[in-house]
Enzyme design. Structure first.
Site, PDB file in Angstrom:
ATOM      1  N   ALA A 229     -17.744   2.667  -5.326  1.00 19.04           N
ATOM      2  CA  ALA A 229     -17.145   1.614  -4.512  1.00 19.04           C
ATOM      3  C   ALA A 229     -17.994   0.354  -4.445  1.00 19.04           C
ATOM      4  O   ALA A 229     -17.466  -0.748  -4.306  1.00 19.04           O
ATOM      5  CB  ALA A 229     -16.878   2.133  -3.108  1.00 19.04           C
TER       6      ALA A 229
ATOM      7  N   PHE B 295     -16.830   2.496   1.574  1.00 19.71           N
ATOM      8  CA  PHE B 295     -16.496   3.537   2.551  1.00 19.71           C
ATOM      9  C   PHE B 295     -17.586   3.758   3.590  1.00 19.71           C
ATOM     10  O   PHE B 295     -17.307   3.845   4.773  1.00 19.71           O
ATOM     11  CB  PHE B 295     -16.196   4.861   1.823  1.00 19.71           C
ATOM     12  CG  PHE B 295     -14.940   4.783   1.009  1.00 19.71           C
ATOM     13  CD1 PHE B 295     -13.722   5.089   1.563  1.00 19.71           C
ATOM     14  CD2 PHE B 295     -14.983   4.364  -0.310  1.00 19.71           C
ATOM     15  CE1 PHE B 295     -12.551   5.000   0.828  1.00 19.71           C
ATOM     16  CE2 PHE B 295     -13.822   4.264  -1.064  1.00 19.71           C
ATOM     17  CZ  PHE B 295     -12.611   4.582  -0.494  1.00 19.71           C
TER      18      PHE B 295
ATOM     19  N   ASP C 213      -9.083   1.459  -7.738  1.00 21.82           N
ATOM     20  CA  ASP C 213      -8.467   0.130  -7.680  1.00 21.82           C
ATOM     21  C   ASP C 213      -8.031  -0.429  -9.021  1.00 21.82           C
ATOM     22  O   ASP C 213      -7.353  -1.455  -9.077  1.00 21.82           O
ATOM     23  CB  ASP C 213      -9.416  -0.863  -6.999  1.00 21.82           C
ATOM     24  CG  ASP C 213     -10.823  -0.832  -7.584  1.00 21.82           C
ATOM     25  OD1 ASP C 213     -10.969  -0.811  -8.824  1.00 21.82           O
ATOM     26  OD2 ASP C 213     -11.789  -0.815  -6.789  1.00 21.82           O
TER      27      ASP C 213
ATOM     28  N   HIS D 186     -11.197   9.855  -9.369  1.00 21.70           N
ATOM     29  CA  HIS D 186     -10.522  10.031  -8.081  1.00 21.70           C
ATOM     30  C   HIS D 186      -9.091   9.515  -8.111  1.00 21.70           C
ATOM     31  O   HIS D 186      -8.497   9.256  -7.062  1.00 21.70           O
ATOM     32  CB  HIS D 186     -11.321   9.345  -6.969  1.00 21.70           C
ATOM     33  CG  HIS D 186     -12.598  10.057  -6.634  1.00 21.70           C
ATOM     34  ND1 HIS D 186     -13.565   9.520  -5.810  1.00 21.70           N
ATOM     35  CD2 HIS D 186     -13.063  11.280  -7.004  1.00 21.70           C
ATOM     36  CE1 HIS D 186     -14.579  10.378  -5.702  1.00 21.70           C
ATOM     37  NE2 HIS D 186     -14.290  11.441  -6.414  1.00 21.70           N
TER      38      HIS D 186
ATOM     39  N   CYS E 218       5.889  11.593  -5.794  1.00 26.02           N
ATOM     40  CA  CYS E 218       6.323  12.458  -4.705  1.00 26.02           C
ATOM     41  C   CYS E 218       5.299  13.572  -4.534  1.00 26.02           C
ATOM     42  O   CYS E 218       4.889  14.202  -5.516  1.00 26.02           O
ATOM     43  CB  CYS E 218       7.702  13.041  -5.010  1.00 26.02           C
ATOM     44  SG  CYS E 218       8.233  14.312  -3.831  1.00 26.02           S
TER      45      CYS E 218
ATOM     46  N   CYS F 185      11.493  10.657  -1.567  1.00 19.60           N
ATOM     47  CA  CYS F 185      11.988  11.067  -2.876  1.00 19.60           C
ATOM     48  C   CYS F 185      13.385  11.666  -2.727  1.00 19.60           C
ATOM     49  O   CYS F 185      13.733  12.197  -1.661  1.00 19.60           O
ATOM     50  CB  CYS F 185      11.019  12.091  -3.463  1.00 19.60           C
ATOM     51  SG  CYS F 185      11.444  12.673  -5.125  1.00 19.60           S
TER      52      CYS F 185
END
Length: 239
Positions: free
Chosen positions: A24, A35, A104, A119, A127, A145
């Site tokens: 991050a 985070f 991202d 990740h 869904c 959904c």
């Protein structure tokens, strides 16, 4: 600082098969919240209450609010020069691949081609029940959904397994690596924090704060990812 930049540039210049592990802290300079810092997401939010399958299934309003905020904020960010430097290193054959904890997509937007998303990604949606792909607009509108399932980003929630392909590709790359570059991660989240130490090759660590792992790296640069990458590139250009 100047000496560590010099040493990092020397190792990168001599590498033939460098692997990047990013976290991050690399995206912070683009305006994406991290985070664990004082201004990060977890300052006021316990991840165990929101970034979990349990929250998705039993407290969807909270889950959706958190991730919808993150998705919306991404519209205001773009890759910084550090991302571009990394993409250029790959283009020049200096960097074999990127394995990232970031969801991202900024590496890809900057031009990196071989990116393993450990990740997952917050730019794709599905869904939770049947796995059917859905668009961002449907998620933001909190649609369901056709099967009745709740929509979610394609991120790895706490308690879920990492994507098998991304993990195995990273392991395979590390077997061939002669240099591992770790940028912007606290090295607190398993199992990704084990990756830099699965190889005996040289290691460089760039992070804004000390984490306790510094002595396990050949070079530790304490600084922001953007500033450090620009300084390394300038050193490489000068040689």
């Amino acid at each position: 600082m100047e000496e560590t930049i010099r040493r990092a540039a020397m190792l990168i210049k001599g590498a033939r098969n460098m692997v990047l592990i990013s976290g991050a802290g690399l995206s912070v300079d683009s305006g994406v919240k991290d985070f664990r810092s004082s201004s990060g997401w977890w300052r006021n939010i316990d991840p165990r209450t929101v970034a979990t399958v349990e929250a998705l299934e039993w407290n969807y309003d909270l889950f959706h609010e958190f991730y919808a905020t993150r998705v919306t904020q991404l519209k205001e960010v773009a890759p910084h020069r550090g991302h571009s430097i990394l993409a250029e290193w790959e283009k020049r054959g200096m960097l074999a691949c990127v394995s990232t904890q970031n969801v991202d997509g900024l590496h890809q937007i900057a031009g990196s081609q071989t990116v393993h998303e450990l990740h997952g990604t917050i730019r794709e949606f599905r869904c939770h029940d049947c796995g059917r792909p859905h668009g961002e607009a449907a998620f933001l509108k909190k649609e369901t959904c056709p099967c009745g399932g709740k929509l979610r980003p394609n991120v790895v929630l706490f308690g879920e397994s990492l994507p098998e392909d991304a993990w195995q590709c990273t392991i395979d790359a590390l077997k061939e690596a002669d240099l591992v570059l770790v940028i912007g991660t606290s090295l607190q989240v398993a199992p990704v924090n084990q990756l830099p130490f699965l190889t005996r090759c040289r290691r460089i660590f760039i992070n804004a704060e000390e984490t306790g792992y510094e002595d396990r790296f050949d070079v530790f640069i304490k600084g922001r990812a953007l500033d450090s990458l620009v300084a390394i590139q300038e050193r490489l250009d000068a040689e």
